[in-house]
Design a protein around this motif. Sequence first.
Motif, PDB file in Angstrom:
ATOM      1  N   GLY A 117       0.760  -1.248  -0.091  1.00 36.02           N
ATOM      2  CA  GLY A 117       0.171  -0.072  -0.033  1.00 36.02           C
ATOM      3  C   GLY A 117       0.775   1.425   0.022  1.00 36.02           C
ATOM      4  N   GLY A 118       2.014   1.053   0.035  1.00 32.45           N
ATOM      5  CA  GLY A 118       2.931   2.343  -0.225  1.00 32.45           C
ATOM      6  C   GLY A 118       3.439   2.882   0.958  1.00 32.45           C
ATOM      7  N   GLY A 119       3.427   2.073   2.117  1.00 29.79           N
ATOM      8  CA  GLY A 119       4.002   2.601   3.320  1.00 29.79           C
ATOM      9  C   GLY A 119       2.837   2.392   4.493  1.00 29.79           C
ATOM     10  N   SER A 120       3.428   2.590   5.643  1.00 29.21           N
ATOM     11  CA  SER A 120       2.930   2.444   6.874  1.00 29.21           C
ATOM     12  C   SER A 120       2.527   3.865   7.282  1.00 29.21           C
ATOM     13  N   THR A 121       1.353   3.910   7.777  1.00 31.19           N
ATOM     14  CA  THR A 121       0.794   5.047   8.546  1.00 31.19           C
ATOM     15  C   THR A 121       0.232   4.858   9.805  1.00 31.19           C
ATOM     16  N   SER A 122       0.260   5.963  10.725  1.00 31.30           N
ATOM     17  CA  SER A 122      -0.678   5.561  11.836  1.00 31.30           C
ATOM     18  C   SER A 122      -1.886   6.496  12.103  1.00 31.30           C
ATOM     19  N   VAL A 123      -2.775   6.478  13.305  1.00 36.68           N
ATOM     20  CA  VAL A 123      -3.458   7.363  13.504  1.00 36.68           C
ATOM     21  C   VAL A 123      -2.827   8.912  13.921  1.00 36.68           C
ATOM     22  N   PHE A 124      -1.645   8.724  14.475  1.00 33.45           N
ATOM     23  CA  PHE A 124      -1.013  10.081  14.804  1.00 33.45           C
ATOM     24  C   PHE A 124      -0.705  10.924  13.708  1.00 33.45           C
ATOM     25  N   TRP A 125      -0.048  10.136  12.611  1.00 29.50           N
ATOM     26  CA  TRP A 125       0.508  10.664  11.310  1.00 29.50           C
ATOM     27  C   TRP A 125      -0.614  11.605  10.611  1.00 29.50           C
ATOM     28  N   GLY A 126      -1.889  10.874  10.639  1.00 30.58           N
ATOM     29  CA  GLY A 126      -3.417  11.322   9.998  1.00 30.58           C
ATOM     30  C   GLY A 126      -3.667  12.698  10.814  1.00 30.58           C
TER      31      GLY A 126
END
Length: 147
Positions: A117-126
């Motif tokens: 999916g192009g990398g990992s993200t978290s709620v905090f990043w959002g």
Amino acid sequence: TCGAGLLDAAASVQLATGPAAIITPIGTVTPGTAITLNGSASVALTGQIVSHQWTQVSGPTVAITNASTAVAGVSLPSSPATYVFRLTVTDDFLPTARTGSDTVTVVAAYPVSSGGGGGSTSVFWGIALWAWVLAVCWQQRRTRRLT
């Protein structure tokens, strides 16, 4: 009571003039798989089917086990390829036996991976991204008020 798929015209004509070789479809398999070539549903309009013969039509050469029976086997190599096998059946029609044949295509291919999916993200990043967007909007609004 009506619609597509009720009559297979090609199989009907074949059956009217001789036996019909009917092969169970196989489709796509993983390379290195042992497959079963199944022609046991083959029929003769009159009499009986007295012989079956499996042959390879195309693809890298493989050995067909029990090639003179209704159900045969093939062990595919570990490399991707497309194979076509033919079943020829013969009936006991007199005065001259009749034959019919059909083919089945087998594609040996590895499953396609999704690619991620192009990398990992978290709620905090959002949350941080939305905070930045709001800060930019607030700054632009403030700049417009001052001018």
